[in-house]
Design an enzyme around this catalytic site. Structure first.
Site, mmCIF file in Angstrom:
data_model
loop_
_atom_site.group_PDB
_atom_site.id
_atom_site.type_symbol
_atom_site.label_atom_id
_atom_site.label_comp_id
_atom_site.label_asym_id
_atom_site.label_seq_id
_atom_site.Cartn_x
_atom_site.Cartn_y
_atom_site.Cartn_z
ATOM 1 N N TYR A 142 0.822 -1.219 0.000
ATOM 2 C CA TYR A 142 0.000 0.000 0.000
ATOM 3 C C TYR A 142 0.852 1.264 0.000
ATOM 4 O O TYR A 142 0.368 2.344 -0.308
ATOM 5 C CB TYR A 142 -0.944 0.022 1.213
ATOM 6 C CG TYR A 142 -2.057 -1.002 1.144
ATOM 7 C CD1 TYR A 142 -2.211 -1.802 0.025
ATOM 8 C CD2 TYR A 142 -2.942 -1.178 2.186
ATOM 9 C CE1 TYR A 142 -3.215 -2.755 -0.058
ATOM 10 C CE2 TYR A 142 -3.959 -2.118 2.125
ATOM 11 C CZ TYR A 142 -4.081 -2.904 0.994
ATOM 12 O OH TYR A 142 -5.084 -3.841 0.928
ATOM 13 N N LYS A 188 3.405 -15.628 1.449
ATOM 14 C CA LYS A 188 3.353 -16.334 0.163
ATOM 15 C C LYS A 188 4.805 -16.587 -0.247
ATOM 16 O O LYS A 188 5.254 -16.200 -1.331
ATOM 17 C CB LYS A 188 2.591 -15.458 -0.858
ATOM 18 C CG LYS A 188 2.267 -16.144 -2.157
ATOM 19 C CD LYS A 188 1.179 -17.193 -2.052
ATOM 20 C CE LYS A 188 0.975 -17.887 -3.385
ATOM 21 N NZ LYS A 188 0.120 -19.093 -3.287
ATOM 22 N N ASP A 220 -3.129 -18.273 0.595
ATOM 23 C CA ASP A 220 -4.279 -18.927 -0.053
ATOM 24 C C ASP A 220 -4.865 -20.013 0.848
ATOM 25 O O ASP A 220 -6.084 -20.131 1.018
ATOM 26 C CB ASP A 220 -3.921 -19.474 -1.441
ATOM 27 C CG ASP A 220 -2.533 -20.082 -1.515
ATOM 28 O OD1 ASP A 220 -1.780 -19.988 -0.519
ATOM 29 O OD2 ASP A 220 -2.188 -20.664 -2.555
ATOM 30 N N ASP A 244 -5.376 -7.075 5.458
ATOM 31 C CA ASP A 244 -6.583 -6.334 5.114
ATOM 32 C C ASP A 244 -7.683 -7.326 4.743
ATOM 33 O O ASP A 244 -8.828 -7.255 5.216
ATOM 34 C CB ASP A 244 -6.256 -5.413 3.922
ATOM 35 C CG ASP A 244 -7.317 -4.352 3.706
ATOM 36 O OD1 ASP A 244 -8.300 -4.348 4.457
ATOM 37 O OD2 ASP A 244 -7.160 -3.544 2.774
ATOM 38 N N ASP A 248 -10.983 -8.836 7.435
ATOM 39 C CA ASP A 248 -12.398 -8.700 7.069
ATOM 40 C C ASP A 248 -13.065 -10.071 6.999
ATOM 41 O O ASP A 248 -14.204 -10.246 7.434
ATOM 42 C CB ASP A 248 -12.551 -7.984 5.723
ATOM 43 C CG ASP A 248 -12.748 -6.497 5.911
ATOM 44 O OD1 ASP A 248 -12.293 -5.972 6.951
ATOM 45 O OD2 ASP A 248 -13.357 -5.857 5.028
#
Ligand code: NAD
Length: 356
Positions: A142, A188, A220, A244, A248
């Site tokens: 980000y 990852k 994943d 992020d 959620d």
């Protein structure tokens, strides 16, 4: 007796109503556990634009930096949506996080037995879930440079310095020490170099936390495991982008937005807020659920003030009150015995805190 200075940012919409209830509950907890809190109000968001002409006045930044912690309600509303991005209420919050240097975002997901029907998942999957996502908040893709979009080609950069990874790992290990002593680091590293550095650094940092059991998982798989068997997790440690998404996803295990708190810590002063927004559709009607904010206040006691007994007291009181069937309107469909206003449920929880 210990004295603490708390900056209150009530903000917009339901912000003032829910912060008032959190203060009621904090006062009950402090008088039982023998410490004192002095509160100072500061403006941010739409109300700051209306009164001061900007979403985050310097006075608010200074006031927060001069406090032991910041308790924040919510900001935003249609009235300010047409302003340019940097003048909108939300830009005030991003700037405040940066000014405080809060790099670790902590989002717990707890499933209250009494509200188990609020989840879209099966009872046996969600019953007893108690996990914490620790997300790196001010680095990664980000913020990474270079970044560009020329209309034909666009790119972003996922970059982490070793020390940025080590400090968020320390925050996760320290949070786990106050919980069930398990950390699962999500990356990852089978594909990304930045994730390989992440994994190596987390391993290295773990050597200072011998009481914590550490595991690793690819993002994943983690996204799948969180739905398949969320009870396997205690603390999930991850980067900005992955966190992020996962936080959620995790919040939906419990199914009710008005109940979930968050903490942003690691900087000069911690920032504590509910995960929901300013809910302008229900503002000033006395029906907002203040529990997410009350639980954010409990996180403030735990993580910034180290008043663990007071934090436990509040969390227990909330569980008890829900068990007794007191509900605000948003969760009234789940086994309510009595429907309460915002202020009524705040008083009931405060009263329970005093009696525990
Ligand atoms: P929201 O979270 O404010 O509301 C979503 C829905 O959940 C609404 O129907 C609302 O009534 C309900 N809800 C939220 N909190 C509740 C509570 N405590 N009790 C009962 N019901 C509750 O999200 P939104 O509607 O997308 O956004 C409204 C405004 O909030 C926007 O201006 C947005 O930018 C802002 N926002 C602010 C923050 C923040 O301050 N951290 C976060 C998200 C959104």
């Amino acid at each position: 007796m210990k004295h603490y200075k708390i900056a209150l940012i009530k903000g917009d919409g339901i912000g003032p109503e829910i912060i008032d209830e959190a203060v009621k509950v904090l006062d009950a907890a402090s008088s039982k556990e023998d410490f004192e809190i002095a509160y100072n109000d500061f403006l941010m968001g739409g109300i700051a634009i209306d009164v001061k002409g900007e979403p985050l006045p310097q006075q608010t930044i200074d006031g927060c930096l001069n406090s032991d912690a910041v308790l924040f309600g919510a900001i935003g509303g249609e009235k300010w949506d047409k302003l340019p991005r940097e003048k909108r209420p939300e830009s005030g919050l991003l700037k405040l996080r940066k000014s405080l240097g809060v790099f670790a975002n902590l989002r717990p997901t707890t499933v209250f037995d009494e509200l188990i029907n609020a989840s879209t998942l099966k009872h046996e999957v969600v019953k007893g879930v108690d996990l914490l996502v620790v997300r790196e908040l001010i680095g990664g893709i980000y913020f990474g440079q270079p970044r560009a979009n020329d209309g034909n080609r666009a790119y972003n950069t996922m970059v982490y310095e070793k020390e940025e990874i080590a400090r968020i790992a320390r925050a996760a290990f320290e949070a786990a020490q106050k919980r069930y002593k398990k950390v699962c680091s999500v990356d990852k590293s089978n594909v990304l170099e930045v994730s390989q550095l992440w994994r190596d650094t987390v391993e290295e940092t773990a050597k200072d936390y011998k009481d914590i059991s550490l595991s690793h998982m690819y993002i994943d798989n983690a996204a799948m495991q969180l739905i398949r068997n969320p009870k396997q997790f205690d603390v999930i440690l991850t980067s900005n982008l992955f966190g992020d998404i996962l936080s959620d996803e995790a919040s939906m295990i419990s199914g009710s937005i008005g109940l979930l708190p968050s903490a942003s810590i690691g900087g000069k002063v911690g920032l504590f807020e509910p995960i929901h927004g300013s809910a302008p559709d229900i503002a000033k009607q006395g029906i907002a659920n203040p529990i997410a904010t009350i639980l954010s206040a409990a996180m403030m006691l735990r993580y910034s003030l180290n008043e663990i007994n007071a934090a436990n007291r509040i969390e227990l009181a909330v569980k008890d009150v829900l068990k007794d069937g007191y509900r605000t309107k948003d969760i009234a469909q789940f086994d309510a015995k009595e429907i309460c206003t915002t202020s009524e449920i705040g008083s009931i929880i405060a009263d329970r805190v005093s009696k525990l």
